[in-house]
Design an enzyme around this catalytic site. Structure first.
Site, PDB file in Angstrom:
ATOM      1  N   ARG A 149      45.764  40.571  -6.659  1.00  0.00           N
ATOM      2  CA  ARG A 149      44.698  40.020  -7.555  1.00  0.00           C
ATOM      3  C   ARG A 149      43.352  40.455  -7.145  1.00  0.00           C
ATOM      4  O   ARG A 149      42.257  40.674  -8.121  1.00  0.00           O
ATOM      5  CB  ARG A 149      45.034  38.600  -7.828  1.00  0.00           C
ATOM      6  CG  ARG A 149      44.676  37.402  -6.693  1.00  0.00           C
ATOM      7  CD  ARG A 149      43.296  37.352  -6.445  1.00  0.00           C
ATOM      8  NE  ARG A 149      42.986  36.179  -5.850  1.00  0.00           N
ATOM      9  CZ  ARG A 149      41.899  35.876  -5.022  1.00  0.00           C
ATOM     10  NH1 ARG A 149      41.006  37.080  -4.224  1.00  0.00           N
ATOM     11  NH2 ARG A 149      41.780  34.561  -4.312  1.00  0.00           N
ATOM     12  N   LYS A 197      47.067  27.634  -4.395  1.00  0.00           N
ATOM     13  CA  LYS A 197      47.303  28.576  -3.543  1.00  0.00           C
ATOM     14  C   LYS A 197      46.982  27.744  -2.066  1.00  0.00           C
ATOM     15  O   LYS A 197      45.743  27.204  -1.997  1.00  0.00           O
ATOM     16  CB  LYS A 197      46.604  29.757  -3.545  1.00  0.00           C
ATOM     17  CG  LYS A 197      46.872  30.866  -2.286  1.00  0.00           C
ATOM     18  CD  LYS A 197      46.390  32.332  -2.893  1.00  0.00           C
ATOM     19  CE  LYS A 197      44.816  32.383  -2.398  1.00  0.00           C
ATOM     20  NZ  LYS A 197      44.512  33.760  -2.592  1.00  0.00           N
TER      21      LYS A 197
HETATM   22  N1  LIG Z   1      37.126  38.816  -2.231  1.00  0.00           N
HETATM   23  C1  LIG Z   1      38.331  38.360  -2.123  1.00  0.00           C
HETATM   24  O1  LIG Z   1      38.852  37.723  -2.898  1.00  0.00           O
HETATM   25  C2  LIG Z   1      39.278  38.446  -0.869  1.00  0.00           C
HETATM   26  C3  LIG Z   1      40.631  38.330  -0.764  1.00  0.00           C
HETATM   27  C4  LIG Z   1      41.198  38.805   0.295  1.00  0.00           C
HETATM   28  C5  LIG Z   1      40.648  39.104   1.278  1.00  0.00           C
HETATM   29  N2  LIG Z   1      39.299  39.243   1.374  1.00  0.00           N
HETATM   30  C6  LIG Z   1      38.745  39.680   2.599  1.00  0.00           C
HETATM   31  O2  LIG Z   1      38.611  40.917   2.752  1.00  0.00           O
HETATM   32  C7  LIG Z   1      38.415  41.426   4.007  1.00  0.00           C
HETATM   33  C8  LIG Z   1      39.455  42.514   4.209  1.00  0.00           C
HETATM   34  O3  LIG Z   1      40.649  42.053   4.270  1.00  0.00           O
HETATM   35  P1  LIG Z   1      41.863  42.921   5.004  1.00  0.00           P
HETATM   36  O4  LIG Z   1      43.209  41.914   4.885  1.00  0.00           O
HETATM   37  O5  LIG Z   1      41.861  44.094   4.427  1.00  0.00           O
HETATM   38  O6  LIG Z   1      41.785  42.749   6.678  1.00  0.00           O
HETATM   39  P2  LIG Z   1      42.315  43.653   7.525  1.00  0.00           P
HETATM   40  O7  LIG Z   1      41.893  43.095   8.917  1.00  0.00           O
HETATM   41  O8  LIG Z   1      43.583  44.090   7.273  1.00  0.00           O
HETATM   42  O9  LIG Z   1      41.456  45.017   7.295  1.00  0.00           O
HETATM   43  C9  LIG Z   1      39.906  45.006   7.621  1.00  0.00           C
HETATM   44  C10 LIG Z   1      39.684  46.639   7.957  1.00  0.00           C
HETATM   45  O10 LIG Z   1      38.387  46.760   8.233  1.00  0.00           O
HETATM   46  C11 LIG Z   1      37.988  47.436   9.395  1.00  0.00           C
HETATM   47  N3  LIG Z   1      36.615  46.971   9.743  1.00  0.00           N
HETATM   48  C12 LIG Z   1      35.928  45.936  10.450  1.00  0.00           C
HETATM   49  N4  LIG Z   1      34.761  45.858  10.396  1.00  0.00           N
HETATM   50  C13 LIG Z   1      34.250  47.219  10.131  1.00  0.00           C
HETATM   51  C14 LIG Z   1      33.228  47.849  10.076  1.00  0.00           C
HETATM   52  N5  LIG Z   1      31.764  47.193  10.554  1.00  0.00           N
HETATM   53  N6  LIG Z   1      33.209  49.169   9.619  1.00  0.00           N
HETATM   54  C15 LIG Z   1      34.279  49.861   9.290  1.00  0.00           C
HETATM   55  N7  LIG Z   1      35.537  49.230   9.149  1.00  0.00           N
HETATM   56  C16 LIG Z   1      35.353  48.065   9.506  1.00  0.00           C
HETATM   57  C17 LIG Z   1      38.874  46.856  10.304  1.00  0.00           C
HETATM   58  O11 LIG Z   1      39.062  48.149  11.342  1.00  0.00           O
HETATM   59  C18 LIG Z   1      40.170  46.894   9.477  1.00  0.00           C
HETATM   60  O12 LIG Z   1      40.936  48.032   9.396  1.00  0.00           O
HETATM   61  C19 LIG Z   1      38.675  39.958   4.986  1.00  0.00           C
HETATM   62  O13 LIG Z   1      37.428  39.635   5.457  1.00  0.00           O
HETATM   63  C20 LIG Z   1      39.172  39.123   3.953  1.00  0.00           C
HETATM   64  O14 LIG Z   1      39.218  37.852   4.049  1.00  0.00           O
HETATM   65  C21 LIG Z   1      38.402  38.867   0.231  1.00  0.00           C
END
Ligand SMILES: NC(=O)c1ccc[n+]([C@@H]2O[C@H](COP(=O)([O-])OP(=O)(O)OC[C@H]3O[C@@H](n4cnc5c(N)ncnc54)[C@H](O)[C@@H]3O)[C@@H](O)[C@H]2O)c1
Length: 354
Positions: free
Chosen positions: A111, A68
């Protein structure tokens, strides 16, 4: 002939329940030592505050190889361009041929939801009925779907710092999951009532107070994927039995663990197991009803590979795909055929791109 799977194709052919099974099997194989998965390689583009991540994985028993490439450019939001872009390449490792090229954004979302579901299946109490979610962005529908697939969730309580995003999540996902979803006014209101808690934000600071957790809560912490990011406070990580997706990944990237480790609040020994050890039964899940359990997830290339393989096989069976060839006589890359018609994207699965 290689195939192309768009987001719409993947949405149509990948079911959460099957993805959960594929990941569970994948983690088992990982723990048996049947995979080769290097820690992902980051390439930072400093002038644009962006990063490219390369994530290869090889599953020996199944003879599957895939990579990826995902980029994160937060500044794109201002320009109305997607902040995340991703493509997955699936190869046949014997002759090395390309089998498929697919959308990596949908693949990542499903995933990641399935990984949380596997952790929930093994670590959460059987009778967990209230799911709390902090952060309701692009990943959140898949997190909710994954948890609902493995536990009898009757209510979902949500909080997002942007109220409109939380309301939209509730409106779209409540009918889809057939579960009432209530928007709360604070993370405190979510946490004190939750049996299972998902944090899936982009935060760099703890998003709730660990004293608020009920005994016996299971947490899936999904958002903090760099050493600087953090969703959990010291109290939470000190109270919890910690299970990581992988030791290597979390010890390199999980701010939730690395920040309290640096401050001497926890140590490497505080990590009880990785998910593979739990799935394979090498280490016990949880010993007491009242124990708080934590699944720390930063993402793992094997999760992408097993999901991509599943998608490839489902596409072949169902005829849902584009086929293409790199060797058209004109010398141009050409989509030769669209197989499978009437593709419709479920709006709840329409991963927001900006
Ligand atoms: N662990 C994994 O395998 C994995 C996979 C994909 C994404 N992620 C991570 O997960 C996170 C979320 O991804 P996403 O695509 O949903 O992002 P996104 O930007 O679509 O959504 C994040 C949400 O969190 C909210 N938010 C931010 N800070 C906040 C806080 N302090 N309190 C409450 N709400 C808050 C934002 O308003 C937003 O709606 C990112 O950091 C991303 O990199 C992790």
């Amino acid at each position: 002939m290689p195939i192309i799977l768009s987001r719409e194709h993947l949405c149509r052919i990948l079911a959460m329940t099957e993805a959960i099974q594929a990941l569970e099997d994948g983690f088992r194989e990982y723990s048996r030592g049947h995979c080769f998965v290097p820690v992902r390689m980051p390439v930072r583009i400093e002038k644009a505050n962006g990063i490219f991540l390369f994530m290869p994985a090889y599953l020996k028993k199944e003879d599957s190889f895939g990579t990826k490439m995902i980029s994160v450019f937060p500044e794109n939001l201002k320009k109305g361009i997607s902040t995340l872009q991703s493509v997955y390449l699936l190869n046949d490792p014997m002759p090395g041929e390309l089998l498929a090229l697919m959308d990596g954004i949908f693949l990542t979302a499903i995933r990641t939801g399935a990984a949380s579901a596997v952790a929930t299946k093994y670590l959460a109490r059987e009778n967990s009925e209230v799911l709390g979610m902090i952060g309701t962005g692009a990943q959140a529908p898949f997190q909710a779907e994954g948890v609902c697939a493995v536990r009898p969730i009757k209510t979902i309580l949500i909080f997002d710092r942007v109220d409109e995003i939380a309301k939209k999540f509730s409106k779209t996902n409540s009918p889809r999951l057939r579960v009432p979803i209530e928007v709360m006014r604070s993370t405190h209101e979510v946490v004190v009532k939750s049996d299972i808690l998902v944090t899936v934000t982009t935060s760099i600071q703890p998003v709730f107070d660990g004293h608020d957790l009920k005994p016996g809560t299971h947490i899936n912490a999904v958002g903090a994927y760099t050493p600087e990011m953090r969703e959990l406070d010291d109290v939470t990580v000190r109270r919890a039995r910690i299970v990581v997706d992988t030791y290597e990944g979390c010890l390199a990237e999980a701010g939730d663990l690395l920040i309290p480790m640096k401050a001497g609040r926890i140590s490497k020994e505080s990590i009880h197991a990785d998910l593979g050890e739990i799935v394979l039964g090498k280490k016990p899940c949880s010993t007491e009803e009242d124990e708080i359990t934590l699944f720390e997830s930063v993402g793992f290339a094997l999760e992408d590979l097993v999901t991509a393989r599943l998608a490839y096989h489902r596409a072949k069976e169902s005829g849902t795909r584009f086929e293409f060839s790199f060797t058209h006589p004109s010398g141009k890359h050409q989509v030769t055929e669209e197989v499978g018609k009437g593709i419709k994207l479920d709006p709840a699965h329409a991963v927001r791109t900006a």
